[in-house]
Scaffold this motif. Sequence first.
Motif, PDB file in Angstrom:
ATOM      1  N   GLU A  43      69.258  68.111  20.945  1.00 37.58           N
ATOM      2  CA  GLU A  43      68.037  67.094  20.391  1.00 37.58           C
ATOM      3  C   GLU A  43      68.818  66.270  19.162  1.00 37.58           C
ATOM      4  O   GLU A  43      68.148  65.211  18.848  1.00 37.58           O
TER       5      GLU A  43
ATOM      6  N   GLN B 212      68.509  69.051  25.815  1.00 37.49           N
ATOM      7  CA  GLN B 212      67.292  68.726  25.165  1.00 37.49           C
ATOM      8  C   GLN B 212      67.377  67.378  24.490  1.00 37.49           C
ATOM      9  O   GLN B 212      67.092  67.173  23.269  1.00 37.49           O
TER      10      GLN B 212
ATOM     11  N   ASP C 188      66.650  63.638  23.228  1.00 41.32           N
ATOM     12  CA  ASP C 188      65.367  62.819  22.611  1.00 41.32           C
ATOM     13  C   ASP C 188      65.421  61.408  22.802  1.00 41.32           C
ATOM     14  O   ASP C 188      66.369  60.844  22.338  1.00 41.32           O
ATOM     15  N   ALA C 189      64.291  61.001  23.615  1.00 40.64           N
ATOM     16  CA  ALA C 189      64.370  59.479  23.968  1.00 40.64           C
ATOM     17  C   ALA C 189      64.776  58.503  22.856  1.00 40.64           C
ATOM     18  O   ALA C 189      65.511  57.484  22.883  1.00 40.64           O
TER      19      ALA C 189
ATOM     20  N   PHE D  73      67.714  57.398  28.516  1.00 41.60           N
ATOM     21  CA  PHE D  73      67.211  58.778  28.879  1.00 41.60           C
ATOM     22  C   PHE D  73      67.450  58.890  30.342  1.00 41.60           C
ATOM     23  O   PHE D  73      67.912  59.926  30.766  1.00 41.60           O
TER      24      PHE D  73
ATOM     25  N   PRO E 216      62.922  67.991  26.816  1.00 42.61           N
ATOM     26  CA  PRO E 216      62.985  66.933  25.865  1.00 42.61           C
ATOM     27  C   PRO E 216      62.436  67.374  24.307  1.00 42.61           C
ATOM     28  O   PRO E 216      61.430  68.178  24.493  1.00 42.61           O
TER      29      PRO E 216
ATOM     30  N   HIS F 130      57.856  61.921  26.162  1.00 47.52           N
ATOM     31  CA  HIS F 130      58.610  62.949  26.859  1.00 47.52           C
ATOM     32  C   HIS F 130      57.842  63.379  28.256  1.00 47.52           C
ATOM     33  O   HIS F 130      58.423  63.832  29.259  1.00 47.52           O
TER      34      HIS F 130
ATOM     35  N   ALA G 275      59.582  63.916  31.579  1.00 45.42           N
ATOM     36  CA  ALA G 275      59.779  65.022  32.328  1.00 45.42           C
ATOM     37  C   ALA G 275      59.155  65.122  33.573  1.00 45.42           C
ATOM     38  O   ALA G 275      59.743  65.894  34.515  1.00 45.42           O
TER      39      ALA G 275
ATOM     40  N   VAL H 176      58.116  70.472  28.285  1.00 47.05           N
ATOM     41  CA  VAL H 176      57.700  69.412  27.058  1.00 47.05           C
ATOM     42  C   VAL H 176      57.393  70.172  25.951  1.00 47.05           C
ATOM     43  O   VAL H 176      56.738  71.220  26.287  1.00 47.05           O
TER      44      VAL H 176
END
Length: 398
Positions: A278, A299, A301-302, A311, A327, A334, A338, A347
């Motif tokens: 993340e 994990q 994070d966009a 992503f 995510p 997310h 996902a 999620v």
Amino acid sequence: MVTTTPLSTSDTAGHAAQRADAATGDRISWVRLSSVLLPLATPVSDAKVLTGRQRPMTEVAFLFAEIATEEGHQGIGFSYSKRAGGPGQFAHASQIADQLLDEDPSDIGRIWTKLVWAGASVGRSGLATQAVAAFDVALWDLKAKRAGLPLAKLLGAHRDSVRCYNTSGGFLHTPTEEVLANATASLEAGIGGLKIKVGHPDSKRDLERVRAVREHVGDDVPLMVDANQQWDRPTARRMGRALEPFDLVWIEEPLDAYDAQGHAALAAALDTPVATGEMLASVAEHWELIRQGAADVIQPDAPRIGGITQFLKLAALAEHQQLQLAPHFAMEIHLHLAAAYPIEPWVEHFDWLEPLFNERLETGAGRMHIPARPGLGITLSDQARAWTQAEHEVGKRP
């Protein structure tokens, strides 16, 4: 008799170009950026606070991008920063916003590259690409809305709902009795799993909290823990072994986010899966984790890695290695990403962001459901407007 004259190669190419021009003639005409400061009701502490590395978190800074086209299509996206960096994201995004004007909104990949190179002297990760992420998410939202589809459906959903777990009820500042009450409330709200924070300087307190939660919710409820990078390698091994009896879904961020080698050794040594990623700020940084086998659960994070465009690249790499996907944060984005991942993902449920939007995501039977609304399915609330600290506009307002 009707005779026809075959088209030459150049004629065919010319007709194809004309069709493409007609199909993609729309252009971006307006962009608005908003810097929004979301206050937290209670200062939040995890292991980084108890070990003295950070102060309690009292607010989250959001960068919202709203984009409109000549034909009236609109999209919204966001990035965010915790504790510091929000004004920097807003400043960087303001400097490059005019690069979107007159662009075809469908050319999302090319626009991403253009925006990154507009600020390339400060790098292609971190704050710079997190500023770009707000634009990128907005463009994907716009594209899905124009198609009349939820974003997950535009990307190619594998499911209509995603397993979800709650994090916001299990921070280290929260007394154990309250963590147990929060766990009950989460399960009653249809959230399937629970994650609590660990990494306390006194490891016995961690084990007591985990034991209390496991006994409270029973053996069948999925349970995760998150150390927020606060263990060294020997501590992570010892704690990983001590936590094995609790049948955890994963141990999250047991080591420094950039210690790919340490994570790989730990993942090989433990039965409990290791989750991390993340805090990384690019696809390249995640690739190092994947390459070394450092995570069973990735994990990303966009907003942190540059948006949805990046992503999707990372998701393809993760799928190739058959990794689980969970995510981080930003469930409004997310959930859709996902849902489009082939391997059953998770999620993260955070209710912190709910005041920012007019809509709510639905949970039930342990899953979060994709909204039927097109795009991300969110619109900014009046409260979000009231919390706006600064705005920047370019182009002609629709």
